[in-house]
Design an enzyme around this catalytic site. Structure first.
Site, mmCIF file in Angstrom:
data_model
loop_
_atom_site.group_PDB
_atom_site.id
_atom_site.type_symbol
_atom_site.label_atom_id
_atom_site.label_comp_id
_atom_site.label_asym_id
_atom_site.label_seq_id
_atom_site.Cartn_x
_atom_site.Cartn_y
_atom_site.Cartn_z
ATOM 1 C CD GLU A 114 -2.850 -1.328 2.285
ATOM 2 O OE1 GLU A 114 -2.288 -1.683 3.345
ATOM 3 O OE2 GLU A 114 -4.076 -1.142 2.200
ATOM 4 C CD GLU A 134 -3.349 -6.545 3.654
ATOM 5 O OE1 GLU A 134 -3.355 -7.247 2.631
ATOM 6 O OE2 GLU A 134 -2.740 -5.458 3.725
HETATM 7 C C1 LIG Z 1 0.878 6.488 12.912
HETATM 8 C C2 LIG Z 1 -0.084 5.422 12.435
HETATM 9 C C3 LIG Z 1 -0.207 4.255 13.395
HETATM 10 C C4 LIG Z 1 -0.883 3.075 12.767
HETATM 11 C C5 LIG Z 1 -0.677 1.762 13.495
HETATM 12 C C6 LIG Z 1 -1.967 1.078 13.610
HETATM 13 C C7 LIG Z 1 -2.173 -0.367 13.402
HETATM 14 C C8 LIG Z 1 -3.641 -0.729 13.255
HETATM 15 C C9 LIG Z 1 -4.139 -0.584 11.852
HETATM 16 C C10 LIG Z 1 -3.467 -1.547 10.913
HETATM 17 C C11 LIG Z 1 -3.931 -1.390 9.487
HETATM 18 C C12 LIG Z 1 -3.030 -2.130 8.583
HETATM 19 C C13 LIG Z 1 -3.469 -2.155 7.178
HETATM 20 C C14 LIG Z 1 -2.634 -3.144 6.381
HETATM 21 O O1 LIG Z 1 -3.257 -3.270 5.114
HETATM 22 C C15 LIG Z 1 -2.600 -4.506 7.057
HETATM 23 C C16 LIG Z 1 -1.304 -5.241 6.964
HETATM 24 O O2 LIG Z 1 -0.322 -4.792 6.411
HETATM 25 S S1 LIG Z 1 -1.323 -6.775 7.748
HETATM 26 C C17 LIG Z 1 0.323 -7.404 7.480
HETATM 27 C C18 LIG Z 1 0.479 -7.939 6.086
HETATM 28 N N1 LIG Z 1 1.781 -8.533 5.934
HETATM 29 C C19 LIG Z 1 2.006 -9.871 6.061
HETATM 30 O O3 LIG Z 1 1.099 -10.636 6.280
HETATM 31 C C20 LIG Z 1 3.435 -10.344 5.903
HETATM 32 C C21 LIG Z 1 3.865 -11.069 7.159
HETATM 33 N N2 LIG Z 1 5.236 -11.567 7.012
HETATM 34 C C22 LIG Z 1 5.533 -12.628 6.220
HETATM 35 O O4 LIG Z 1 4.737 -13.195 5.512
HETATM 36 C C23 LIG Z 1 6.975 -13.093 6.249
HETATM 37 O O5 LIG Z 1 7.574 -12.561 7.410
HETATM 38 C C24 LIG Z 1 7.803 -12.640 5.037
HETATM 39 C C25 LIG Z 1 7.741 -11.144 4.875
HETATM 40 C C26 LIG Z 1 7.277 -13.332 3.784
HETATM 41 C C27 LIG Z 1 9.262 -13.047 5.286
HETATM 42 O O6 LIG Z 1 9.309 -14.425 5.637
HETATM 43 P P1 LIG Z 1 10.666 -15.030 6.220
HETATM 44 O O7 LIG Z 1 11.801 -14.645 5.346
HETATM 45 O O8 LIG Z 1 10.390 -16.466 6.502
HETATM 46 O O9 LIG Z 1 10.909 -14.256 7.590
HETATM 47 P P2 LIG Z 1 10.057 -14.432 8.943
HETATM 48 O O10 LIG Z 1 8.625 -14.666 8.659
HETATM 49 O O11 LIG Z 1 10.766 -15.380 9.834
HETATM 50 O O12 LIG Z 1 10.166 -12.954 9.544
HETATM 51 C C28 LIG Z 1 11.370 -12.517 10.159
HETATM 52 C C29 LIG Z 1 10.956 -11.757 11.392
HETATM 53 O O13 LIG Z 1 10.164 -10.598 10.981
HETATM 54 C C30 LIG Z 1 8.905 -10.666 11.637
HETATM 55 N N3 LIG Z 1 7.859 -10.094 10.775
HETATM 56 C C31 LIG Z 1 7.680 -10.345 9.468
HETATM 57 N N4 LIG Z 1 6.607 -9.651 9.006
HETATM 58 C C32 LIG Z 1 6.111 -8.943 10.071
HETATM 59 C C33 LIG Z 1 5.025 -8.034 10.243
HETATM 60 N N5 LIG Z 1 4.217 -7.666 9.224
HETATM 61 N N6 LIG Z 1 4.807 -7.526 11.477
HETATM 62 C C34 LIG Z 1 5.610 -7.858 12.505
HETATM 63 N N7 LIG Z 1 6.687 -8.698 12.417
HETATM 64 C C35 LIG Z 1 6.910 -9.236 11.194
HETATM 65 C C36 LIG Z 1 8.660 -12.133 11.912
HETATM 66 O O14 LIG Z 1 7.716 -12.266 12.926
HETATM 67 C C37 LIG Z 1 10.035 -12.575 12.301
HETATM 68 O O15 LIG Z 1 10.288 -12.126 13.602
HETATM 69 P P3 LIG Z 1 11.009 -13.105 14.638
HETATM 70 O O16 LIG Z 1 10.196 -14.377 14.633
HETATM 71 O O17 LIG Z 1 12.394 -13.292 14.071
HETATM 72 O O18 LIG Z 1 10.959 -12.356 15.936
#
Ligand SMILES: CCCCCCCCCCCCC[C@H](O)CC(=O)SCCNC(=O)CCNC(=O)[C@H](O)C(C)(C)COP(=O)(O)OP(=O)(O)OC[C@H]1O[C@@H](n2cnc3c(N)ncnc32)[C@H](O)[C@@H]1OP(=O)(O)O
Length: 268
Positions: A114, A134
């Protein structure tokens, strides 16, 4: 400024903003979005910056989207307040009077995609993947994806992408018109974006700002309304000192010298 900034800023005629949360794939938490909002506002108002490039740190992800750790335990009213705030941050990018180029150095998912859609246009690394996963989390895109992706690729492709969480490859994104330039090698994406941005700084700043304004108005306004805005802006440009310098330079076979960045007009 927080002790550990989540965003680094390299000021200049082309200002480079880098998302700095590589341990979590540059996930967008409140701090990072707040710093991004402040940096874009300050740069747009600087009077010296002419373009912005936004990229992610590390070579794996541009941004993995909203920080999922901030999405737990929110009631609907708190989520709505935060969503609105997050949308405001991306809207500031989408309505910035300066061109904003996203240098997509890897995966851009959810709010990360986005953010790419809010930019003027992206330059994509060959390994970039773009998606809105999402629905698989029981969420929906909440930072403008349901509106901007539809306007970029059409309702059928956009709806399929959001319902399935499909990750678009960089080549597919180029085919769909999500980026104006062919994908580049990952280690060239920032350089390419900076070079593209520097090219824009050689063009009339007020003209650039008027084109951005006219194109953005076309997204929602009836054609007739958009044409009226275009003619008004074109008339302003035609009579401007910038156009006088641009046309004179053409006639004198020299490079035009435009003034400082156009002072941003208040968006109407
Ligand atoms: C000032 C304004 C304030 C606003 C804040 C308000 C929040 C409330 C409103 C929210 C609205 C959001 C709107 C949006 O459209 C919604 C989203 O974006 S939802 C999230 C969508 N994204 C995902 O689903 C992706 C998630 N991640 C993955 O699929 C995978 O991590 C990856 C990117 C494909 C990478 O995979 P890998 O290489 O295997 O790596 P890992 O998965 O092991 O990740 C490493 C490490 O990073 C952490 N992590 C990854 N993505 C996120 C994330 N989105 N949020 C938090 N942490 C993330 C993951 O947990 C690992 O951490 P560790 O386990 O090592 O501690």
């Amino acid at each position: 400024m927080s002790a550990n900034p989540s965003l680094t800023v390299e000021d200049g005629p082309v200002t480079l903003l880098r998302l700095e949360r590589p341990d979590v794939h540059n996930a967008l938490n409140s701090d990072l979005l707040g710093e991004l909002d402040t940096a874009v506002a300050r740069t747009a108002a600087s009077g010296t910056a002419r373009a912005i490039v936004i990229t992610g740190s590390g070579d794996r992800a541009f941004s993995a989207g909203a920080d999922l750790g901030e999405l737990t335990g929110l009631d609907a009213s708190e989520a709505h307040a935060r969503l609105t705030r997050g949308q405001q941050v991306l809207n500031r990018i989408a309505t910035c009077p300066l061109p904003v180029i996203a240098a997509v150095n890897g995966t851009a998912l959810g709010g990360g995609f986005e953010l790419v859609l809010a930019a003027t246009f992206p330059v994509l690394a060959q390994n970039a993947k773009l998606g809105l996963p999402e629905a698989g989390l029981g969420l929906i895109p909440g930072y403008g994806g349901t509106q901007r992706l539809v306007r970029s690729v059409g309702p059928q492709v956009a709806t399929h992408a959001m319902l399935t969480g499909t990750r678009l490859t960089a080549d597919r994104a180029y085919e769909l018109g999500l980026t104006p330039v062919p994908p580049v090698a990952a280690d060239e994406v920032v350089t390419t974006a900076l070079e593209t941005a520097r090219d824009l700084t050689t063009r009339g700043p007020a003209a650039i700002q008027s084109i951005l304004s006219a194109v953005r108005s076309s997204a929602d306004a009836p054609t007739e309304t958009g044409l009226r805005l275009e003619s008004a802006l074109a008339a302003l440009a035609t009579g401007s000192p910038e156009a006088a310098e641009g046309i004179a330079a053409f006639r004198e076979k020299r490079t035009p010298v435009f003034g400082d960045a156009a002072q941003p007009r208040e968006e109407t």
